[in-house]
Design a protein around this motif. Sequence first.
Motif, short mmCIF file in Angstrom:
data_model
loop_
_atom_site.label_atom_id
_atom_site.label_comp_id
_atom_site.label_asym_id
_atom_site.label_seq_id
_atom_site.Cartn_x
_atom_site.Cartn_y
_atom_site.Cartn_z
N GLY A 1 0.81 -1.21 0.00
CA GLY A 1 0.00 0.00 0.00
C GLY A 1 0.84 1.26 0.00
N ASP A 2 0.34 2.26 0.76
CA ASP A 2 0.99 3.57 0.77
C ASP A 2 2.40 3.51 1.35
N ASN A 3 2.69 2.46 2.12
CA ASN A 3 4.00 2.38 2.78
C ASN A 3 5.04 1.69 1.90
N SER A 4 4.69 1.40 0.65
CA SER A 4 5.59 0.62 -0.21
C SER A 4 6.87 1.38 -0.55
N THR A 5 6.86 2.71 -0.37
CA THR A 5 8.10 3.45 -0.65
C THR A 5 9.16 3.13 0.39
N GLY A 6 8.73 2.70 1.58
CA GLY A 6 9.67 2.29 2.62
C GLY A 6 10.26 3.48 3.36
N THR A 7 10.60 3.25 4.61
CA THR A 7 11.20 4.32 5.40
C THR A 7 12.54 3.88 6.00
N TYR A 8 12.94 2.65 5.75
CA TYR A 8 14.19 2.15 6.30
C TYR A 8 15.37 2.75 5.55
N ARG A 9 16.32 3.31 6.26
CA ARG A 9 17.44 4.00 5.62
C ARG A 9 18.67 3.12 5.46
N GLY A 10 18.69 1.96 6.09
CA GLY A 10 19.86 1.11 5.99
C GLY A 10 20.95 1.54 6.94
N PRO A 11 22.00 0.74 7.07
CA PRO A 11 23.08 1.07 8.01
C PRO A 11 23.86 2.31 7.56
N ILE A 12 24.36 3.07 8.53
CA ILE A 12 25.17 4.25 8.23
C ILE A 12 26.60 3.79 7.99
N ARG A 13 27.15 4.10 6.83
CA ARG A 13 28.48 3.62 6.47
C ARG A 13 29.48 4.77 6.33
N GLY A 14 29.06 5.95 6.65
CA GLY A 14 29.97 7.10 6.53
C GLY A 14 29.33 8.33 7.13
N VAL A 15 29.87 9.49 6.79
CA VAL A 15 29.35 10.75 7.30
C VAL A 15 27.97 10.98 6.72
N VAL A 16 27.04 11.40 7.58
CA VAL A 16 25.68 11.69 7.13
C VAL A 16 25.49 13.20 7.14
N LEU A 17 25.21 13.75 5.98
CA LEU A 17 24.99 15.20 5.86
C LEU A 17 23.55 15.51 6.25
N ILE A 18 23.34 16.71 6.77
CA ILE A 18 22.00 17.09 7.21
C ILE A 18 21.00 17.05 6.06
N ASN A 19 21.47 17.34 4.83
CA ASN A 19 20.55 17.33 3.69
C ASN A 19 20.07 15.93 3.35
N ALA A 20 20.74 14.91 3.83
CA ALA A 20 20.32 13.55 3.53
C ALA A 20 19.01 13.19 4.22
N TYR A 21 18.63 13.96 5.21
CA TYR A 21 17.38 13.65 5.91
C TYR A 21 16.16 14.12 5.14
N GLU A 22 16.32 14.96 4.17
CA GLU A 22 15.22 15.40 3.31
C GLU A 22 14.03 15.88 4.14
N GLY A 23 14.33 16.68 5.15
CA GLY A 23 13.24 17.26 5.93
C GLY A 23 12.78 16.41 7.09
N GLN A 24 13.29 15.19 7.24
CA GLN A 24 12.91 14.33 8.36
C GLN A 24 14.17 14.03 9.18
N PHE A 25 14.03 14.11 10.49
CA PHE A 25 15.19 13.79 11.34
C PHE A 25 15.36 12.30 11.52
N GLU A 26 14.28 11.57 11.61
CA GLU A 26 14.36 10.11 11.73
C GLU A 26 13.25 9.47 10.93
N ALA A 27 13.52 8.29 10.43
CA ALA A 27 12.48 7.55 9.72
C ALA A 27 11.53 6.93 10.73
N GLY A 28 10.29 6.72 10.33
CA GLY A 28 9.31 6.06 11.20
C GLY A 28 9.64 4.58 11.34
#
Length: 198
Positions: free
Chosen positions: A48-75
């Motif tokens: 359904g609507d959740n098919s786009t997924g919210t899991y970001r996967g493991p962090i493997r390096g530096v995470v830039l603030i722009n990578a959050y695309e307006g969200q601080f954490e995924a649901g």
Amino acid sequence: MIATVPALLIALSGLQDPVPLPSQSLYEAPAIRPFEPPAGFGDDAAEGDNSTGTYRGPIRGVVLINAYEGQFEAGPTDAALAYDQGVISAEMRMDQRMGPMDGAWQLVDPEGGVLMSIVLVDFGPGEAIEGAWMSRTTPAAGTLTSGSRDGDTVSLLLIGEGPAEGGRLELERVGRGWSGTLQGERRRLRVSLVPKPD
């Protein structure tokens, strides 16, 4: 040679009445096990609507603030939500099996003064009640076990540790709590066992 606590209690029992020991039964797996996800749990794709997924996967390096695309954490993912629900369900089913004395209690005198804090484990009719107590009026504490049990009447044996005196609680169920007497070595009191406030 180091003596164990039960051995010391047995050795000292010749000086007084025999001291009842708490249960030393071996561990048995519970009838209702904690939630254990099966193999492949959470591998199903979201629908359904959740098919786009919210899991970001493991962090493997530096995470830039722009990578959050307006969200601080995924649901939470569907798998995380299902796991949490399974844990809650297993806890509720286990709570439903427990006897009426299971939980945290306060022993109070007729004026409402707290004498002891008591925690009990009650697996239901035919099973021993076990727990621990701590005095709120003196620096005393110990364990306890059920002496006898008959419907809504129960006897609890309090075993003191160190200089603490033991005793016996004779209780009868009254509403959500219990009422009866506390018999110690030097006193006999009318008491009530009431649920400990959250």
